[in-house]
Motif scaffolding. Structure first.
Motif, mmCIF file in Angstrom:
data_model
loop_
_atom_site.group_PDB
_atom_site.id
_atom_site.type_symbol
_atom_site.label_atom_id
_atom_site.label_comp_id
_atom_site.label_asym_id
_atom_site.label_seq_id
_atom_site.Cartn_x
_atom_site.Cartn_y
_atom_site.Cartn_z
ATOM 1 N N ALA A 2 6.536 -4.467 4.911
ATOM 2 C CA ALA A 2 7.079 -3.114 4.754
ATOM 3 C C ALA A 2 6.770 -2.561 3.370
ATOM 4 C CB ALA A 2 8.583 -3.132 4.999
ATOM 5 N N ALA A 3 6.778 -3.433 2.354
ATOM 6 C CA ALA A 3 6.427 -2.989 1.007
ATOM 7 C C ALA A 3 4.971 -2.547 0.957
ATOM 8 C CB ALA A 3 6.689 -4.106 0.003
ATOM 9 N N ALA A 4 4.084 -3.340 1.560
ATOM 10 C CA ALA A 4 2.669 -2.975 1.574
ATOM 11 C C ALA A 4 2.457 -1.660 2.327
ATOM 12 C CB ALA A 4 1.853 -4.090 2.213
ATOM 13 N N ARG A 5 3.220 -1.453 3.384
ATOM 14 C CA ARG A 5 3.109 -0.208 4.147
ATOM 15 C C ARG A 5 3.478 0.992 3.285
ATOM 16 N NH1 ARG A 5 6.821 2.362 8.041
ATOM 17 N NH2 ARG A 5 5.571 3.801 9.287
ATOM 18 N N LYS A 6 4.474 0.841 2.415
ATOM 19 C CA LYS A 6 4.876 1.939 1.529
ATOM 20 C C LYS A 6 3.910 2.067 0.349
ATOM 21 C CE LYS A 6 7.999 5.093 0.279
ATOM 22 N NZ LYS A 6 9.387 4.754 -0.062
#
Length: 526
Positions: free
Chosen positions: A425-429
């Motif tokens: 989820a961090a990489a997605r943001k």
């Protein structure tokens, strides 16, 4: 003496002894280069003494001493001359191997074709995982026609957040796996090699075959290294003797089998020191296992223990009360500041180093099954590169994700030094932020977007319910949904639906395709 192979003809290691040289000769090394000045440490062997041992074993020896942080072009020229004249394979060493690696990178960069004879890509992306593919797609959605190269050696791409569900029997392993070719964006050039280093002074990425790739802007997201070797004996027993881990694709199905077969006995779940990929994953496996045992009516006959090297159950206090309800419900025994250091699979005994006051003691714990999470570090070629921070990870500004020293270099995902939770989820943001900032750098402008540290950890506390932890830098809660819909601090069936049904297609058909649903980049100053 841990030896790191850079190429088939060149390897590096830490400070060697006479016995190490004998082992190196037995392994087939023909030449040795010492890059450490004499007298750096009181117990350090003199180069001349090591040279006598090496030559007595039939190996050539060169002493090219260099000072950390002050390696010159002349040092690199001497290294190049030695490599050109000494028989291969060559073993180079210094205190840790970092200086030898840096010298080799400088040699390779000097051998690369001049800019006029080498293709320079607008953007080079190191890593074809979640972060790399998402960023490439986000860039191409904004500006087509750029020359973009993605450096990635693997033929397979994994949806790693799904492995917890594989370990619980919810997903099949195959559900989390696709070919790398199928996710590679159209319009990029896929370089099917592994990166071996960075030469940011020359705007180049070094490859394992000795070649180099030139860039105008570099985006580095090569992931994190699972350091299995840090736990004595575990590599030899993984996948048997009741030893498993959801951190590997091939082992997650074994977790499910162990849980189904265990009717009584002791189950251990471990968590190493931070940073790790998805800090909640170690306890997710415990909760889902306990949920299965509870439904099967055998939980009361199983001694469940959670051993974490940390001092708290979860780093964001707002989520701890809900987690503790499940710890108590499952009668799981918490062991804080308890680090797994060895596993004896044949005896089914795990050894932990536990902090007790000012002392650290070693404690042996028998088990019937153990779920192991390995310590995690930056990849070797990252940690020894000019891009690395003291932690070994790529040193970036936490807001813009731009490198602190090289303005045309960005990093995201597990390999960057930002203090956010290392989750998909961090990489997605992060991907859209890096995309727009990389395009600004191509245009000679300053970064235009910032990242708030957002990460998400869907804590699977039982089959059918999840505590949806969403937070940013400093543990600030950053919920994606209104509280009346999903209260992230409480277990929710809707959150389970999100992980079980919604997030996998969002990953494959949204994130990897450059669709920025709910993660549009935040403009600086907006």
């Amino acid at each position: 003496m841990p030896i790191k192979s850079i190429t088939p003809d060149f390897s590096v290691t830490e400070q060697v002894s006479a016995d190490d040289l004998r082992r190196a000769a037995a392994q087939g090394f023909k030449s040795v280069i010492c890059n450490r000045p004499d007298g750096e440490a009181p117990d350090q062997p003199r180069a001349a003494d090591l040279q006598a041992v090496a030559e007595g074993l039939g190996m050539q020896f060169r002493h090219i001493p260099v000072v950390p942080g002050a390696i010159t072009d002349e040092d690199a020229a001497q290294m190049a001359q030695a490599l050109a004249n000494m028989p291969a394979p060559v073993l180079a060493f210094c205190r840790t191997g970092a200086r030898s690696t840096k010298l080799y990178e400088m040699v390779q960069a000097s051998r690369a074709p001049a800019p006029g004879g080498q293709k320079t890509y607008d953007i080079v992306i190191v890593g074809g995982g979640s972060a790399g593919i998402a960023t490439a797609s986000s860039i191409l959605r904004r500006r087509k026609g750029l020359s973009i190269a993605v450096i990635e050696p693997s033929e397979v791409h994994y949806y790693q957040p799904g492995w917890t569900m594989v370990g619980a029997g919810v997903f099949s392993a195959e559900f989390t796996r696709r070919t790398e070719k199928s996710v590679m964006p159209r319009g990029v050039e896929w370089i099917k090699q592994a990166a071996s280093g960075f030469a940011p002074e020359n705007n180049q990425v070094l490859l394992e075959d000795g070649s180099a790739v030139a860039y105008r802007v570099l985006i580095a997201c090569p992931g994190i290294k699972l350091n299995w070797d840090a736990i004595e004996g575990v590599a030899e027993t993984l996948g048997k003797n009741g030893v498993t881990s959801n951190y590997r694709y091939d082992l997650a199905p074994y977790t499910n089998r162990l849980v189904k077969d265990l009717k009584r006995g002791r189950a251990l779940f471990t968590q190493p020191p931070i940073p790790i990929k998805c800090a909640g994953a170690p306890q997710k496996s415990m909760y889902l296992s306990c949920s299965k045992w509870e439904k099967a009516g055998v939980l009361r006959d199983i001694d469940v223990q959670f051993h974490t090297a940390g001092a708290v159950l979860f780093g964001v206090p707002a989520y701890v009360p809900a987690l503790m309800e499940y710890v108590e419900r499952y009668n799981a025994h918490l062991n804080f500041e308890s680090k797994l250091v060895a596993v004896d699979g044949a005896r089914k005994v795990a050894t932990f180093e536990q902090k007790r006051g000012d002392e650290v003691v070693r404690v042996e714990e028998p088990f019937d099954m153990i779920h192991v999470v390995p310590p995690q570090v930056a990849p070797d070629f990252v940690a020894t590169s000019p891009l690395a921070a003291a932690s070994g990870f790529i040193e970036v500004d936490e807001a813009t994700l731009r490198h602190v020293r090289y303005p045309n270099v960005f990093a995201l995902g597990d390999a960057c030094s930002a203090s956010n939770a290392k989750t998909m989820a961090a990489a997605r943001k992060q991907a859209p932020v890096v995309a727009v900032n990389a395009l600004a750098a191509l245009d000679g402008k300053e970064p235009v977007a910032d990242y708030d540290g957002y990460g998400s950890c869907p804590l699977t506390v039982e089959s059918g319910k999840i505590v949806l932890a969403e937070f940013g830098y400093g543990g600030k809660l950053l919920p994606s949904f209104p509280n009346w819909l999903i209260d992230g601090t409480r277990p929710s069936r809707l959150s389970w639906l999100l992980k079980d049904t919604i997030l996998p297609p969002v990953y494959w058909h949204g994130m990897l395709k450059g669709h920025e649903w709910m993660v549009k980049p935040h403009r600086i100053g907006a």
